[in-house]
Design a protein around this motif. Structure first.
Motif, mmCIF file in Angstrom:
data_model
loop_
_atom_site.group_PDB
_atom_site.id
_atom_site.type_symbol
_atom_site.label_atom_id
_atom_site.label_comp_id
_atom_site.label_asym_id
_atom_site.label_seq_id
_atom_site.Cartn_x
_atom_site.Cartn_y
_atom_site.Cartn_z
ATOM 1 N N TRP A 1 0.743 -1.232 0.138
ATOM 2 C CA TRP A 1 -0.131 0.069 0.106
ATOM 3 C C TRP A 1 0.754 1.316 -0.017
ATOM 4 O O TRP A 1 0.158 2.385 -0.269
ATOM 5 N N LEU A 2 2.128 1.116 0.471
ATOM 6 C CA LEU A 2 2.909 2.323 0.279
ATOM 7 C C LEU A 2 3.193 3.211 -0.741
ATOM 8 O O LEU A 2 3.199 4.188 -1.079
ATOM 9 N N SER A 3 3.184 2.386 -1.900
ATOM 10 C CA SER A 3 3.394 2.952 -3.278
ATOM 11 C C SER A 3 2.359 4.143 -3.686
ATOM 12 O O SER A 3 2.527 4.938 -4.074
ATOM 13 N N GLY A 4 0.909 3.648 -3.243
ATOM 14 C CA GLY A 4 -0.044 4.466 -3.466
ATOM 15 C C GLY A 4 -0.142 5.645 -2.772
ATOM 16 O O GLY A 4 -0.274 6.812 -3.037
ATOM 17 N N LEU A 5 0.373 5.408 -1.269
ATOM 18 C CA LEU A 5 0.317 6.441 -0.530
ATOM 19 C C LEU A 5 1.644 7.498 -0.757
ATOM 20 O O LEU A 5 1.262 8.821 -0.624
ATOM 21 N N LYS A 6 2.410 7.079 -1.134
ATOM 22 C CA LYS A 6 3.615 7.854 -1.789
ATOM 23 C C LYS A 6 3.054 8.765 -2.880
ATOM 24 O O LYS A 6 3.312 10.150 -2.866
ATOM 25 N N ILE A 7 2.436 8.264 -3.875
ATOM 26 C CA ILE A 7 1.825 8.966 -4.803
ATOM 27 C C ILE A 7 0.776 9.983 -4.499
ATOM 28 O O ILE A 7 0.719 11.198 -4.704
ATOM 29 N N TYR A 8 0.011 9.818 -3.468
ATOM 30 C CA TYR A 8 -1.114 10.388 -2.897
ATOM 31 C C TYR A 8 -0.275 11.773 -2.285
ATOM 32 O O TYR A 8 -0.881 12.847 -2.279
ATOM 33 N N HIS A 9 0.842 11.446 -1.477
ATOM 34 C CA HIS A 9 1.525 12.644 -0.787
ATOM 35 C C HIS A 9 2.145 13.499 -1.986
ATOM 36 O O HIS A 9 1.975 14.795 -1.879
ATOM 37 N N THR A 10 2.516 12.902 -3.000
ATOM 38 C CA THR A 10 2.873 13.759 -4.174
ATOM 39 C C THR A 10 1.862 14.500 -4.689
ATOM 40 O O THR A 10 1.886 15.993 -4.983
ATOM 41 N N LEU A 11 0.556 14.123 -4.893
ATOM 42 C CA LEU A 11 -0.375 14.796 -5.263
ATOM 43 C C LEU A 11 -0.939 16.124 -4.391
ATOM 44 O O LEU A 11 -1.738 16.973 -4.696
ATOM 45 N N ASN A 12 -0.669 15.713 -3.104
ATOM 46 C CA ASN A 12 -0.901 16.528 -2.050
ATOM 47 C C ASN A 12 0.224 17.451 -1.424
ATOM 48 O O ASN A 12 -0.152 18.235 -0.624
ATOM 49 N N GLY A 13 1.340 17.383 -2.362
ATOM 50 C CA GLY A 13 2.492 18.333 -2.136
ATOM 51 C C GLY A 13 2.867 18.232 -0.609
ATOM 52 O O GLY A 13 3.348 19.146 0.011
ATOM 53 N N ALA A 14 2.993 16.980 -0.185
ATOM 54 C CA ALA A 14 3.148 16.628 1.292
ATOM 55 C C ALA A 14 4.642 15.961 1.113
ATOM 56 O O ALA A 14 4.884 15.024 0.455
ATOM 57 N N GLU A 15 5.354 16.074 2.109
ATOM 58 C CA GLU A 15 6.680 15.418 2.688
ATOM 59 C C GLU A 15 6.316 13.923 2.824
ATOM 60 O O GLU A 15 5.815 13.590 3.860
ATOM 61 N N TRP A 16 7.010 12.778 2.137
ATOM 62 C CA TRP A 16 6.790 11.409 2.318
ATOM 63 C C TRP A 16 7.806 11.027 3.504
ATOM 64 O O TRP A 16 9.036 11.484 3.456
ATOM 65 N N GLN A 17 7.366 10.480 4.448
ATOM 66 C CA GLN A 17 7.992 10.005 5.665
ATOM 67 C C GLN A 17 7.997 8.520 5.871
ATOM 68 O O GLN A 17 8.215 8.037 7.052
ATOM 69 N N GLY A 18 7.518 7.711 4.921
ATOM 70 C CA GLY A 18 7.677 6.388 4.989
ATOM 71 C C GLY A 18 8.959 5.688 4.834
ATOM 72 O O GLY A 18 9.216 5.052 3.690
ATOM 73 N N GLU A 19 10.172 5.964 5.647
ATOM 74 C CA GLU A 19 11.109 5.012 5.388
ATOM 75 C C GLU A 19 11.569 4.087 6.616
ATOM 76 O O GLU A 19 11.236 3.179 6.315
ATOM 77 N N GLU A 20 12.054 4.354 7.344
ATOM 78 C CA GLU A 20 12.813 3.405 8.382
ATOM 79 C C GLU A 20 11.795 2.583 9.119
ATOM 80 O O GLU A 20 11.589 1.298 8.898
ATOM 81 N N MET A 21 10.695 3.052 9.878
ATOM 82 C CA MET A 21 9.801 2.467 10.653
ATOM 83 C C MET A 21 8.727 1.455 9.968
ATOM 84 O O MET A 21 8.623 0.421 9.907
#
Length: 417
Positions: free
Chosen positions: A137-157
Motif C-alpha cells: 500500500w505504500l506505493s499508492g500513499l507515496k503518490i498520494y503525498h505527491t499529489l497533495n504536495g506533502a513530504e513523504w516520511q515512509g522510510e525506516e519504521m
C-alpha cells in the motif's frame, strides 16, 4: 452477449466465445460501496469509485498546497500539472493505489486521527497500516503525498514493519501458473480451425506466447472498449520477411505497451516447424477473417451476421482457451499466463535473455521476477537447439555460442537482481 464465429468449411454452427460480457452499470448516482470499502462520512472524501479516490479525495495539506500553487502559477498551468499526473496512471494502477488510500483513511478513522495529522502521514501511522493490512500500500500513499504536495516520511519504521509483517502474515498467493507447451498443443487439437472465432483465438494465443506479450496489448477488455491509441488495429502493417537462412518471421507495431507507453513496440514472431507456428497462425487469421474493415481491432473475427464481424475481447478469448484446457484436463489459467511461459520457452530454446527481455519489452526487475526455473533453463539450453529469433540464434548449435549464452544469462542475473 457472446459472439459466434462463422464456419468457413463445415456447415455446422460456429463455436461460441464461451461467455457473456458484463458492463459496469452507469447511472447518475455512485454505486453503494461494499462493507469493506465503507468509510466515515467526510466532505474531504466524497462518495466516488475506488479508482478515483487517489485523485478526488482531498486533505487539508493538499488544499493548502493547491492554494499555494495557484498563487505561483496561472490556474490553467496548475490544472495541467495535475491532469498530467492523472493520465500518467493506468486505471488498474490508480485503482490499486486508491485501495491503499482507502485503507489508510479507514485506519485513521478507527484511531480518531485528526485530519491535520493525516497528511503528511507520520511514520508510526504508516507502520500501523502495514501491521494491519497485507499488500503493497505504500506505493499508492507515496503518490498520494505527491499529489497533495506533502513530504513523504515512509522510510525506516514502515520498512521494518513491512519486513516483520511478512513473517506474521500468511504466505502470498502463488504466482500465476503459466501456459505450457502442452496447453498450446491442446489448443491445436481442441480448437476448430475452420471456425473464424477459433482461428482468431489461436492467432492471439500464438502471438502472446511466442511474442511474450501481455493480452491487453493484443485484445480489448470489452466489445466497446477499442481505443486505436492503445489497441492494435487491423490496419497494422504486418510485414512477412525471411532471414538469410530462410527462417520466416512477421513484424507489426502495437501502439502502446505498459513499459513503453505511447511509443509502442514492434512484435516479432518467428516461424517454427510444426503446428504451433505463430507466423502461420497470424497469416491464417488475417486471410480467414477478412470481412472486418481496417479500423477495427487486429484480431476481430467474421460472424456471418448483419454486422459481419466482432472484436476479440479478453474474456471471450480466455473463456474459449479455458474451455479447451478444462476438457483436456489441464485446468483454467489467467490472462498473465502466456507472457510468463512464452518468455521461458524462448529461453528453453536457447534465446539470449537480453533478446527475450527486448522482445517482450520487459523491465529487468519484472523479467527476473517472472523468470521461471532459471537453473533448469541453463542446463537445458545445451540440448534444446531449435531456431527461434531471426538473426540472433541462427548459429545456436555452435558450442561457443552456447557457452556465451550461459555466461550471458549468469551475467544478466547478476546485473539485474
Amino acid at each position: 452477449m457472446p459472439r459466434t464465429g462463422r464456419n468457413t468449411v463445415l456447415a455446422s454452427p460456429g463455436v461460441q466465445a464461451g461467455g457473456s460480457q458484463s458492463a459496469r452499470a452507469v447511472s447518475g448516482l455512485a454505486n453503494v460501496p461494499r462493507p469493506e470499502n465503507q468509510i466515515a462520512p467526510s466532505a474531504l472524501r466524497p462518495h466516488v469509485l475506488v479508482e478515483e479516490c487517489i485523485f478526488r479525495w482531498k486533505t487539508e495539506a493538499g488544499i493548502e498546497f493547491r492554494t499555494h500553487l495557484s498563487s505561483k502559477l496561472p490556474s490553467a498551468a496548475a490544472a495541467t500539472i495535475f491532469e498530467l499526473m492523472r493520465v500518467g496512471l493506468e486505471p488498474k494502477t490508480a485503482s490499486n493505489y486508491s485501495a491503499g488510500v482507502l485503507h489508510f483513511n479507514q485506519l485513521c478513522d478507527k484511531l480518531d486521527i485528526p485530519e491535520r495529522e493525516r497528511m503528511p502521514a507520520p511514520e508510526y501511522l504508516l507502520a500501523a497500516l502495514l501491521a494491519k493490512h497485507t499488500g503493497n500500500w505504500l506505493s499508492g500513499l507515496k503518490i498520494y503525498h505527491t499529489l497533495n504536495g506533502a513530504e513523504w516520511q515512509g522510510e525506516e519504521m514502515p520498512r521494518y514493519a513491512k519486513k516483520e509483517a511478512k513473517k506474521l502474515n500468511p504466505p502470498s498467493l502463488p504466482k500465476h501458473l503459466p501456459v505450457t507447451h502442452e496447453h498450446m498443443e491442446a489448443l491445436v487439437n481442441g480448437l476448430d480451425m475452420s471456425n473464424t472465432f477459433d482461428v482468431a483465438v489461436f492467432a492471439v494465443a500464438c502471438t502472446a506466447f511466442w511474442g511474450s506479450r501481455r493480452l491487453g496489448e493484443l485484445v480489448i477488455p470489452s466489445a466497446r472498449a477499442f481505443d486505436p491509441d492503445r489497441h492494435v488495429a487491423k490496419r497494422a502493417n504486418v510485414r512477412y520477411r525471411s532471414t538469410p537462412n530462410l527462417t520466416r518471421y512477421a513484424v507489426f507495431h502495437i501502439p502502446w505497451t505498459k513499459t513503453t507507453g505511447c511509443k509502442g513496440a514492434d512484435i516479432i514472431l518467428t516461424g517454427i516447424t510444426g503446428s504451433l507456428c505463430s507466423v502461420t497462425a497470424l497469416e491464417h487469421h488475417l486471410k480467414t477473417n477478412n470481412a472486418a474493415p481496417d479500423n477495427v481491432p487486429l484480431f476481430s473475427f467474421d460472424t456471418g451476421d448483419a454486422k459481419g464481424w466482432a472484436p476479440m475481447t479478453r474474456d471471450w478469448f480466455l473463456n474459449r482457451c479455458n474451455e479447451v484446457w478444462t476438457r483436456a484436463g489441464l485446468g483454467k489459467l489467467t490472462r498473465h499466463c502466456f507472457r510468463i511461459r512464452g518468455a521461458t520457452e524462448l529461453l528453453f530454446r536457447g534465446t539470449h535473455p537480453d533478446v527475450v527481455a527486448t522482445l517482450g519489452t520487459w523491465k529487468s526487475k519484472s523479467f527476473l521476477e517472472y523468470w521461471r526455473k532459471i537453473e533448469v533453463i541453463i542446463d537445458n539450453c545445451i540440448r534444446l537447439l531449435q531456431h527461434i529469433i531471426p538473426l540472433f540464434i541462427s548459429s545456436a548449435s555452435d558450442t561457443s555460442r552456447i557457452q556465451l549464452m550461459r555466461d550471458s544469462m549468469d551475467s544478466y542475473r547478476r546485473r539485474h537482481k
